[in-house]
Design a protein around this motif. Sequence first.
Motif, mmCIF file in Angstrom:
data_model
loop_
_atom_site.group_PDB
_atom_site.id
_atom_site.type_symbol
_atom_site.label_atom_id
_atom_site.label_comp_id
_atom_site.label_asym_id
_atom_site.label_seq_id
_atom_site.Cartn_x
_atom_site.Cartn_y
_atom_site.Cartn_z
ATOM 1 N N LEU A 171 -53.031 -4.714 -13.266
ATOM 2 C CA LEU A 171 -51.634 -4.285 -13.205
ATOM 3 C C LEU A 171 -50.754 -5.221 -14.039
ATOM 4 O O LEU A 171 -49.817 -4.771 -14.714
ATOM 5 C CB LEU A 171 -51.149 -4.242 -11.754
ATOM 6 C CG LEU A 171 -51.798 -3.179 -10.863
ATOM 7 C CD1 LEU A 171 -51.289 -3.299 -9.427
ATOM 8 C CD2 LEU A 171 -51.539 -1.775 -11.398
ATOM 9 N N GLU A 200 -42.151 -2.588 -14.549
ATOM 10 C CA GLU A 200 -42.805 -2.741 -13.257
ATOM 11 C C GLU A 200 -43.361 -1.395 -12.835
ATOM 12 O O GLU A 200 -43.208 -0.387 -13.528
ATOM 13 C CB GLU A 200 -41.816 -3.301 -12.235
ATOM 14 C CG GLU A 200 -41.298 -4.687 -12.614
ATOM 15 C CD GLU A 200 -40.396 -5.274 -11.546
ATOM 16 O OE1 GLU A 200 -40.515 -4.860 -10.372
ATOM 17 O OE2 GLU A 200 -39.566 -6.133 -11.891
ATOM 18 N N ARG A 201 -43.978 -1.369 -11.658
ATOM 19 C CA ARG A 201 -44.711 -0.183 -11.225
ATOM 20 C C ARG A 201 -43.817 1.041 -11.042
ATOM 21 O O ARG A 201 -44.300 2.163 -11.085
ATOM 22 C CB ARG A 201 -45.467 -0.496 -9.929
ATOM 23 C CG ARG A 201 -46.562 0.509 -9.599
ATOM 24 C CD ARG A 201 -47.515 -0.048 -8.573
ATOM 25 N NE ARG A 201 -48.404 0.965 -8.022
ATOM 26 C CZ ARG A 201 -49.488 1.420 -8.627
ATOM 27 N NH1 ARG A 201 -49.821 0.967 -9.814
ATOM 28 N NH2 ARG A 201 -50.246 2.333 -8.036
ATOM 29 N N SER A 247 -44.490 7.416 -11.710
ATOM 30 C CA SER A 247 -43.952 6.065 -11.523
ATOM 31 C C SER A 247 -42.509 6.082 -11.030
ATOM 32 O O SER A 247 -42.101 5.192 -10.282
ATOM 33 C CB SER A 247 -44.034 5.269 -12.827
ATOM 34 O OG SER A 247 -43.307 5.930 -13.859
ATOM 35 N N TRP A 267 -52.494 6.333 -8.135
ATOM 36 C CA TRP A 267 -51.319 6.059 -7.303
ATOM 37 C C TRP A 267 -51.689 6.142 -5.814
ATOM 38 O O TRP A 267 -51.189 6.991 -5.076
ATOM 39 C CB TRP A 267 -50.203 7.065 -7.618
ATOM 40 C CG TRP A 267 -49.728 6.993 -9.030
ATOM 41 C CD1 TRP A 267 -50.054 7.835 -10.052
ATOM 42 C CD2 TRP A 267 -48.836 6.014 -9.588
ATOM 43 N NE1 TRP A 267 -49.428 7.447 -11.210
ATOM 44 C CE2 TRP A 267 -48.681 6.331 -10.955
ATOM 45 C CE3 TRP A 267 -48.176 4.897 -9.064
ATOM 46 C CZ2 TRP A 267 -47.875 5.575 -11.804
ATOM 47 C CZ3 TRP A 267 -47.380 4.138 -9.912
ATOM 48 C CH2 TRP A 267 -47.230 4.472 -11.263
#
Length: 293
Positions: A171, A200-201, A247, A267
């Motif tokens: 990640l 970011e995620r 996302s 996810w």
Amino acid sequence: MAAKKMLVLDKSVVKAAPKGFLKRLRPRFDFLLIDTLLQEIGTEKLDKREMLCESEKERLDQMIRANFKRTIEEAGDLWIDNETALSWEIEKGCSAKQSPRFSLCSIPPTTSLLSEGQTKKACLDYDTKVANLASVVHAPEDESGFQKITNMGEEELFMSIQIDYSSEEVLHRIAHDAKYGFEEVATSRGLQVSPHFKPERDWFSFGITLASWSFLPWKFWKRGDRSADPKNTPNPYYDMIYRGYISIADGILSADKDLLKLSWACWPDKRANIYDYDMQEQRIVQFEPQWKS
């Protein structure tokens, strides 16, 4: 009252669901409408258009207009496009969750802009490019990894993707790749990169990078070094974009099992909102891969 969830809406549902179906879901969900969906609706059978007679073209155009109208009436008329979403994150230094949306209300109810002249050529050229991207071959130095992937069973593959793309190390690498890759493109296009651009995620730049990384093992497992399905060449690339937008959403609604499986693997924290449209029952169900049943 619980807040409504935001779902990425895939074309497979727009095409398969009966009239009124999506509208009935609106009290529970908002839909994230992306420009890839717009392109897929507007370019239906574009490559076959020249072979149609005038009456067949008119019927095709009527179907496309009807699909546009139904999508807007049932799913809303606030759309997001890739370039705006990425530019927003790069220049503003915050997630595309807050990026501007556009409306189709000002666009004339015609398919001519999507099916004729230079725009038609551009769409066909685009499809050719994404078909090439979807037909990537493995590097010779990755032979052992390639052989390992191609010999996996389905459950093993998707569990492997889940594990690989859930580790903090990977990640971090994805975030790093998204930051410096998009910064390079932005600089070449004259965009001002925000000092706060740190994907970011819950950023689209992160999501689309994760989607592109995880596409490769699936492609090699599904087709090896063979070209993408010649009958449906753009679809794998389009599916990457749909998955990238998860996302900035809570989940996705689709009838495409490959898209759902990859979404499920990439996810895990959003599985409660990854929904499968059951065409036979005409209902949505929380998606679970067959091997998890």
